[in-house]
Design a protein around this motif. Structure first.
Motif, PDB file in Angstrom:
ATOM      1  N   ARG A  37       0.825  -1.205   0.000  1.00 58.25           N
ATOM      2  CA  ARG A  37       0.000   0.000   0.000  1.00 58.25           C
ATOM      3  C   ARG A  37       0.858   1.253   0.000  1.00 58.25           C
ATOM      4  O   ARG A  37       0.545   2.241  -0.689  1.00 58.25           O
ATOM      5  CB  ARG A  37      -0.896  -0.031   1.240  1.00 58.25           C
ATOM      6  N   LYS A  38       1.953   1.232   0.738  1.00 59.34           N
ATOM      7  CA  LYS A  38       2.848   2.389   0.786  1.00 59.34           C
ATOM      8  C   LYS A  38       3.479   2.631  -0.578  1.00 59.34           C
ATOM      9  O   LYS A  38       3.594   3.777  -1.030  1.00 59.34           O
ATOM     10  CB  LYS A  38       3.920   2.148   1.857  1.00 59.34           C
ATOM     11  N   GLN A  43       3.120   5.959  -2.957  1.00 63.11           N
ATOM     12  CA  GLN A  43       4.269   6.670  -3.500  1.00 63.11           C
ATOM     13  C   GLN A  43       4.149   6.853  -5.008  1.00 63.11           C
ATOM     14  O   GLN A  43       4.488   7.912  -5.554  1.00 63.11           O
ATOM     15  CB  GLN A  43       5.554   5.916  -3.148  1.00 63.11           C
ATOM     16  N   VAL A  80      -3.182   5.980   5.299  1.00 65.33           N
ATOM     17  CA  VAL A  80      -1.844   5.628   5.802  1.00 65.33           C
ATOM     18  C   VAL A  80      -1.773   5.822   7.311  1.00 65.33           C
ATOM     19  O   VAL A  80      -1.215   4.995   8.043  1.00 65.33           O
ATOM     20  CB  VAL A  80      -0.778   6.482   5.076  1.00 65.33           C
ATOM     21  N   GLU A 123      -1.037   2.880   9.970  1.00 59.04           N
ATOM     22  CA  GLU A 123       0.092   2.973  10.896  1.00 59.04           C
ATOM     23  C   GLU A 123      -0.380   2.807  12.346  1.00 59.04           C
ATOM     24  O   GLU A 123       0.298   2.169  13.161  1.00 59.04           O
ATOM     25  CB  GLU A 123       0.796   4.318  10.704  1.00 59.04           C
TER      26      GLU A 123
END
Length: 327
Positions: free
Chosen positions: A74-75, A79, A228, A232
């Motif tokens: 997902r990160k 990006q 996000v 987290e």
């Protein structure tokens, strides 16, 4: 936990044995067959429970690893979205710069055309004024026609008066030509102004569409940032839970080590298990407890509560202790 377990064991043995001194350990004493079978069954049940907990812990760690991999993917996707958004902003800036250059060029051309129209207007005004002066002069000199005939005869520049009129007709034709040129330039100027107006409207529409797309992309970016932050926070909660489980496992191992050291020290049994081998330590403690129960059963065969099957078991992983009266 180790202190309470030690006190419970000490109280249970003191209440059941009620002995002033414990007889010396006789290595030649043989345990009954029933005690041996019970010992094996309890060891097998404990091994099954430990194996089940190991498998459950392994499955949890595997799910945590999969979740971590999903978060990493997902990160990376976020990006990529950010990079595409930066590229779009750069392309948008380039298009705006080109549009501004084209608008500036169109304004410069319009200014040049305005200057040309002004020059032609000034030239036409001068010609009209010159014509008026000529007409006035001709009217003032009409009475001198005969004089002009005499002058024409004397000078010989023109053949006759019509030649002189033809000359002035040529001047009038030049004026008409200039007027046509001015009219054509006026039409061309009007067309250029209309084109400039349409171009300005198109540029304004494109800027509005671009602003709307930019606002939408910013909203998507903000939503992605919120996702996000939530992921987290979830990952931090998972790490905290894993830390608590690890701490609980360490406490259980420390309690087993304390029991092992207490049993081996009090009963003078060789402590051949390693400090990290919790299973071996627990097996040694259970063997010591079962042997003591067997000894008590042999010393007091008629006293209830001293049979090996009714020994108090060790603390389970859930924190509950087995009460001998409940078995």
């Amino acid at each position: 936990m180790a202190f309470h377990l030690e006190e419970d064991l000490r109280t249970a043995f003191r209440d059941k044995l009620q002995l002033q001194s414990v007889p010396a350990w006789d290595a030649t004493t043989l345990l009954p067959s029933t005690s041996l079978l019970l010992k094996r069954r309890e060891v097998a049940e404990l091994e099954r429970a430990l194996q089940s907990q190991r498998e459950e812990f392994g499955q949890r760690m595997e799910r945590l690893a999969q979740r971590r991999q999903q978060l990493a993917q997902r990160k990376e996707q976020l990006q990529d979205v950010i990079l595409k958004f930066d590229a779009f902003l750069k392309a948008l800036a380039a298009r705006q710069e080109r549009a501004l250059r084209r608008a500036e060029k169109a304004r410069a051309q319009a200014a040049e055309q305005d200057a040309e129209v002004l020059r032609l207007h000034q030239e036409l005004t001068g010609l009209l004024r010159h014509r008026e002066r000529l007409a006035q002069r001709l009217q003032s000199l009409h009475c001198f026609g005969e004089y002009l005939q005499a002058v024409l005869a004397r000078t010989g520049q023109f053949q006759d008066v019509p030649a002189m009129l033809a000359h002035f007709g040529a001047l009038a034709g030049a004026r008409a030509l200039l007027a046509q040129q001015v009219e054509a330039r006026q039409e061309q100027l009007s067309q250029e102004q209309a084109r400039l107006q349409r171009y300005q409207e198109e540029v304004s529409s494109e800027l509005l569409r671009t602003s709307a797309e930019l606002a939408q992309l910013r909203a998507q970016l903000e939503a992605a940032r919120q996702d996000v932050i939530q992921e987290e926070s979830h990952w931090a909660h998972i790490q905290s839970t894993a830390t608590q489980k690890t701490l609980l496992l360490g406490q259980i191992k420390l309690a087993v080590l304390n029991l092992f050291q207490l049993a081996t020290t009090r009963l003078k049994v060789p402590a051949d298990a390693a400090l990290e081998d919790t299973e071996a330590q627990l097996d040694t403690v259970l063997l010591c407890m079962q042997d003591l129960a067997a000894i008590c059963a042999e010393l007091h065969p008629g006293q209830p509560g001293l049979c090996p099957p009714h020994l108090p078991a060790a603390t389970s992983h859930g924190g509950a202790k087995v009460n001998p009266s409940e078995e």
